[in-house]
Design a protein around this motif. Structure first.
Motif, mmCIF file in Angstrom:
data_model
loop_
_atom_site.group_PDB
_atom_site.id
_atom_site.type_symbol
_atom_site.label_atom_id
_atom_site.label_comp_id
_atom_site.label_asym_id
_atom_site.label_seq_id
_atom_site.Cartn_x
_atom_site.Cartn_y
_atom_site.Cartn_z
ATOM 1 N N ASP A 199 -37.318 -58.046 -11.738
ATOM 2 C CA ASP A 199 -37.816 -56.625 -11.773
ATOM 3 C C ASP A 199 -39.342 -56.471 -12.285
ATOM 4 O O ASP A 199 -39.541 -56.717 -13.129
ATOM 5 C CB ASP A 199 -37.056 -55.771 -12.914
ATOM 6 N N THR B 207 -42.060 -52.337 -19.796
ATOM 7 C CA THR B 207 -42.609 -51.061 -19.734
ATOM 8 C C THR B 207 -42.634 -50.176 -21.320
ATOM 9 O O THR B 207 -43.531 -49.774 -21.803
ATOM 10 C CB THR B 207 -42.122 -50.072 -18.647
ATOM 11 N N ALA C 76 -35.273 -48.271 -9.252
ATOM 12 C CA ALA C 76 -34.879 -49.732 -9.731
ATOM 13 C C ALA C 76 -33.559 -49.823 -10.255
ATOM 14 O O ALA C 76 -32.944 -50.625 -10.358
ATOM 15 C CB ALA C 76 -36.062 -50.041 -10.754
ATOM 16 N N TRP D 127 -34.844 -52.243 -20.056
ATOM 17 C CA TRP D 127 -34.483 -52.386 -18.523
ATOM 18 C C TRP D 127 -33.765 -53.419 -18.161
ATOM 19 O O TRP D 127 -32.654 -53.495 -17.530
ATOM 20 C CB TRP D 127 -35.496 -52.014 -17.681
ATOM 21 N N LYS E 117 -44.331 -46.668 -10.856
ATOM 22 C CA LYS E 117 -45.309 -47.260 -11.876
ATOM 23 C C LYS E 117 -46.556 -47.551 -11.391
ATOM 24 O O LYS E 117 -47.586 -47.345 -12.067
ATOM 25 C CB LYS E 117 -44.404 -48.398 -12.709
ATOM 26 N N PHE F 101 -30.396 -52.843 -9.920
ATOM 27 C CA PHE F 101 -29.555 -53.391 -10.945
ATOM 28 C C PHE F 101 -28.169 -53.683 -10.381
ATOM 29 O O PHE F 101 -27.738 -54.983 -10.477
ATOM 30 C CB PHE F 101 -29.648 -52.774 -12.476
ATOM 31 N N ASN G 182 -42.412 -57.305 -16.819
ATOM 32 C CA ASN G 182 -43.270 -56.520 -17.701
ATOM 33 C C ASN G 182 -42.334 -55.418 -18.272
ATOM 34 O O ASN G 182 -41.338 -54.621 -17.521
ATOM 35 C CB ASN G 182 -44.402 -55.543 -16.948
ATOM 36 N N GLY H 96 -39.499 -49.888 -8.701
ATOM 37 C CA GLY H 96 -39.584 -48.683 -8.381
ATOM 38 C C GLY H 96 -41.066 -48.354 -8.061
ATOM 39 O O GLY H 96 -42.014 -48.538 -8.676
HETATM 40 C C1 LIG Z 1 -39.198 -47.450 -15.061
HETATM 41 C C2 LIG Z 1 -38.467 -48.821 -14.867
HETATM 42 C C3 LIG Z 1 -37.052 -49.193 -14.251
HETATM 43 C C4 LIG Z 1 -36.184 -47.819 -13.828
HETATM 44 O O1 LIG Z 1 -36.963 -47.308 -12.730
HETATM 45 P P1 LIG Z 1 -36.150 -46.016 -12.063
HETATM 46 O O2 LIG Z 1 -36.633 -45.997 -10.695
HETATM 47 O O3 LIG Z 1 -36.392 -44.897 -12.708
HETATM 48 O O4 LIG Z 1 -34.681 -46.524 -11.915
HETATM 49 C C5 LIG Z 1 -36.785 -50.364 -14.164
HETATM 50 N N1 LIG Z 1 -37.423 -51.263 -14.635
HETATM 51 C C6 LIG Z 1 -38.818 -51.053 -15.286
HETATM 52 C C7 LIG Z 1 -39.202 -52.477 -15.577
HETATM 53 C C8 LIG Z 1 -39.245 -50.060 -15.271
HETATM 54 O O5 LIG Z 1 -40.344 -50.153 -15.797
#
Ligand SMILES: *Cc1c(COP(=O)(O)O)cnc(C)c1O
Length: 355
Positions: free
Chosen positions: A167, A148, A76, A100, A191, A80, A146, A188
């Motif tokens: 995101d 995290t 993710a 994030w 999760k 960005f 959300n 990503g």
């Molecule tokens: C974990 C997370 C990210 C980062 O993800 P990567 O795959 O490690 O770059 C970005 N946004 C949210 C909401 C996340 O939970």
């Protein structure tokens, strides 16, 4: 016995998915070859990629609506930057609801003006700002469904004519929504969908191709779309496991079924947090509480050692909070069974009896 895995990410995956994935590592589709040692251009793998892309759109209700699903690399975190590369001409509007979101703003600032329409940074992101307005001249509005780390979740999304980007890394496929509100969604895998190593991007094609800059090929959504998400060698194993998880989700009844289970898990845990005087929720407004990541602290820190020993001996893993919040974080992603939440709640009640 398998642990009750509350890890925030990479996180728990459904047991049948792990079993199928393990067998594909030694012998995929009866080919007497491993999934990870065949060509990504072979029919067997192309079918995996196509199936994964189709299932993603299907679960979101976005088939035949002008959207494309891609499985990209770079996490993710690379989205960005990619979002800004592909959509930012003059100004991007951002909602800052956590670490994030903050990082997405930092990347986008490399390419243009950013208007932070609202932020909860001043109170360590313990609520979701509301009542903000989105400038009509923004190229897009970016939000995080959300959060995290902090345990907040957006329950509604603005009605706007501005291109809507979200995101959804930590709550995609967890609840029913009108996903057609969004023009670009990314998540990503690690999760709620698969192992780390691939990122799902769902984009409405009509929002692309409008910026004047030259976009490097690997950062250009149009390039990835034109190559059916195979511009370069995709991360075959994470894509395959994501496909298996999306199949599992379909078998158990899809997003509407998992939403019921997710609601039951969240209700069970939050009721205990509210009932038990030994615990405090981190999020200030109940309506902002995340159904995926519940953050809470002990009212009395001297109970920390006993509580930690108790949940560890109950077979619970991954309950420690993120360093920026402290306390505890119970991540209740799709694959976490209700029984695991019950085990945690029983430990919390037991601490109450002891304390
Ligand atoms: C974990 C997370 C990210 C980062 O993800 P990567 O795959 O490690 O770059 C970005 N946004 C949210 C909401 C996340 O939970």
């Amino acid at each position: 016995m398998k642990k009750h895995n509350f890890s925030a990410g990479p996180c728990i995956l459904p047991q049948p998915v792990l079993q199928k994935a393990a067998s594909a590592i030694s012998n995929f589709n009866g080919l007497n070859l491993s999934l990870i040692e065949i060509s990504h251009r072979s029919k067997d793998f192309v079918d995996v990629m196509e199936n994964a892309r189709t299932l993603a759109l299907e679960h979101l209700g976005l088939q035949n609506k002008g959207y494309k699903a891609l499985f990209l690399q770079g996490g993710a975190s690379l989205e960005f930057l990619m979002v800004a590369y592909n959509l930012l001409e003059k100004k991007g509007a951002y909602l800052n609801t956590g670490t994030w979101a903050d990082k997405s703003i930092k990347e986008a600032k490399l390419l243009g003006d950013i208007d932070i329409v609202a932020s909860s940074k001043e109170s360590n992101f313990n609520y979701i700002p509301k009542g903000y307005s989105i400038p009509s001249d923004a190229d897009y509005f970016h939000c995080t469904s959300n959060n995290t780390i902090f345990g907040t979740q957006m329950q509604s999304f603005p009605d706007t004519d501005v291109t809507l980007v979200c995101d959804m890394s930590s709550d995609i496929f967890s609840r029913v929504m009108d996903f057609s509100k969004f023009d670009l969604i990314y998540a990503g895998a690690q999760k709620n969908m698969g192992p780390a190593g691939t990122t799902l991007v769902v984009v409405k094609e009509e929002v692309l191709g409008k910026v004047s800059r030259t976009i490097p090929s690997m950062l250009d959504y149009k390039v990835h779309i034109s190559k059916d998400s195979m511009f370069n060698t995709p991360s075959v194993f994470p894509v395959y496991v994501s496909m298996l998880t999306l199949e599992w989700l379909k078998e158990i009844g899809g997003v509407s079924e998992i939403e019921k289970i997710n609601n039951a898990k969240a209700n069970l845990l939050y009721s205990e947090i509210d009932r038990n005087a030994l615990f405090n929720g981190f999020v200030t407004n109940n309506e902002d509480r995340s159904k995926m990541n519940a953050t809470f602290t002990l009212a009395d820190d001297s109970l920390k050692d006993s509580f930690d020993a108790m949940w560890k001996s109950a077979g619970i893993n991954g309950l420690n909070g993120h360093r920026s919040v402290g306390g505890y974080r119970a991540s209740m992603y799709n694959a976490l069974p209700l029984e695991s939440v019950q085990v945690l709640v029983d430990v919390m009640k037991e601490l109450g009896r002891k304390g």
